[in-house]
Write an enzyme that holds these catalytic residues in place. Structure first.
Site, PDB file in Angstrom:
ATOM      1  CB  THR A  45      -0.943  -0.006   1.212  1.00 41.38           C
ATOM      2  OG1 THR A  45      -1.754  -1.179   1.169  1.00 41.38           O
ATOM      3  CG2 THR A  45      -1.846   1.211   1.228  1.00 41.38           C
ATOM      4  CB  THR A 120       0.025  -3.795   6.356  1.00 42.68           C
ATOM      5  OG1 THR A 120      -1.217  -3.754   5.637  1.00 42.68           O
ATOM      6  CG2 THR A 120       0.683  -2.424   6.295  1.00 42.68           C
TER       7      THR A 120
END
Length: 362
Positions: A45, A120
């Site tokens: 991300t 993540t």
């Protein structure tokens, strides 16, 4: 006379207009000083791009090279360190973890520290793999973001800046790999993702954070137990990837326990060549029967808690190793590396206990 006046005027104007240019040229871009920090990007991300500034969840992940994100943080990063960037493998398989760990060690042969940016989803497993395998005691910091690079309140730039500040400081030398996220510093062993949506997604459970990064202020409140062996051969784990063949990383799996859970998955894993199984939670009767069967076939079984807190100190089953407070996803990483270095049951138990639950000793 008119021509002479015009010529003199033009000359004066030229001289005046050239002064800022000369001054700018002399000043030039400010050269970074200090330690060399290599930032290795592995996607996620933090390098994602959304179609609009409110695209918190709908975005193209890994759309940008990490060099673009770093460029957006200059000249502030230049005040901290000499930062260079490299692209690493996207983290989709254990062989990617293997390749990245070797790349980190290669970079640390000349650099003072390494920062790894990652998605993540499995950042905590990646950080723990690096913690167990990187041979250099120099700082290694893993970070990422919960929001893509171009949305409101994007957290990637701040997290990356904090990670570079921490890495450049040298304060976590001999800590192994740490995670820098949301101003917190977390040990790779304890860091875990606790939300799918919110910034500051990583916490350290009952162990607590190692410290914080607030601008240029780094506060360290505690340290991983391995710092006691700093400067000694024993600081390094036995999980030396230079002695482990990439294509021979053993398969390890996680099985969740719940009421009426069947044991078919455990049996199927063993039949497929899986060498180790982590059971998250108390096995159901069906799972217990299957576990007894695969133990007889040489499969190593580890019992871990699924609660996110507490510990499993005694598996209450012959041949089953307790993970203590190691989370199931971390226990799987440790089991994989342990089985890659030894298959002797006593040695497996010793390594799992020593490196899975490191403790300070007087």
């Amino acid at each position: 006379m008119r021509r002479l006046v015009l010529a003199v005027t033009a000359l004066l104007v030229g001289l005046v207009s050239s002064v800022p240019a000369v001054a700018a040229k002399e000043a030039g871009p400010r050269r970074a000083a200090g330690p060399e920090v290599v930032v290795i990007g592995t996607g996620g991300t933090i390098t994602g791009v959304a179609e609009d500034r409110a695209g918190f969840e709908d975005y193209d992940g890994s759309a940008l090279p990490i060099a673009d994100i770093v460029s957006g943080l200059r000249p502030e990063l230049d005040e901290v360190a000499r930062v260079t960037t490299r692209e690493g493998p996207e983290q989709t398989a254990m062989t990617d973890y293997y390749d990245l760990a070797r790349q980190v060690d290669q970079a640390l042969r000349t650099a003072d520290a390494v920062v790894v940016t990652a998605g993540t989803k499995s950042l905590e497993e990646l950080a723990y793999f690096l913690d167990l395998t990187v041979r250099s005691p120099k700082p290694v910091v893993v970070t990422g973001s919960m929001r893509p690079s171009n949305v409101f309140g994007a957290d990637g730039p701040a997290n990356l800046y904090d990670a570079v500040v921490l890495a450049a400081s040298g304060r976590t030398r001999c800590f192994g790999t740490v995670v820098a996220f949301g101003n917190d510093i977390l040990a790779a062993r304890e860091a875990t993702k606790t939300t799918t949506l919110r910034p500051g997604a990583f916490q350290a459970g009952q162990a607590g954070v190692l410290g914080t990064v607030d601008g240029d202020r780094i506060r360290l409140l505690r340290a991983p137990a391995r710092v006691q062996r700093c400067g000694e051969d024993g600081w390094r784990t036995p999980f030396d990837l230079g002695r482990i063949r990439r294509e021979e990383l053993p398969r390890t799996e996680i099985v969740a326990s719940y009421p009426d859970a069947g044991g078919e998955a455990i049996t199927a894993f063993a039949d497929a060549g899986v060498k180790g199984v982590v059971v998250a939670g108390d096995p159901s009767p069906g799972e217990a029967g299957a576990l007894r069967g695969v133990l007889g076939k040489g499969v190593t079984v580890v019992a871990a808690a699924r609660t996110g807190g507490g510990a499993v100190y005694d598996a209450h089953a012959p041949g089953v190793l307790p993970a203590e407070d190691l989370l199931p996803q971390k226990a799987r990483i440790l089991l994989l590396l342990t089985l890659a270095t030894t298959r002797d049951p006593a040695a497996v138990a010793e390594r799992f206990a020593r490196y899975g639950v490191p403790q300070f000793t007087p």
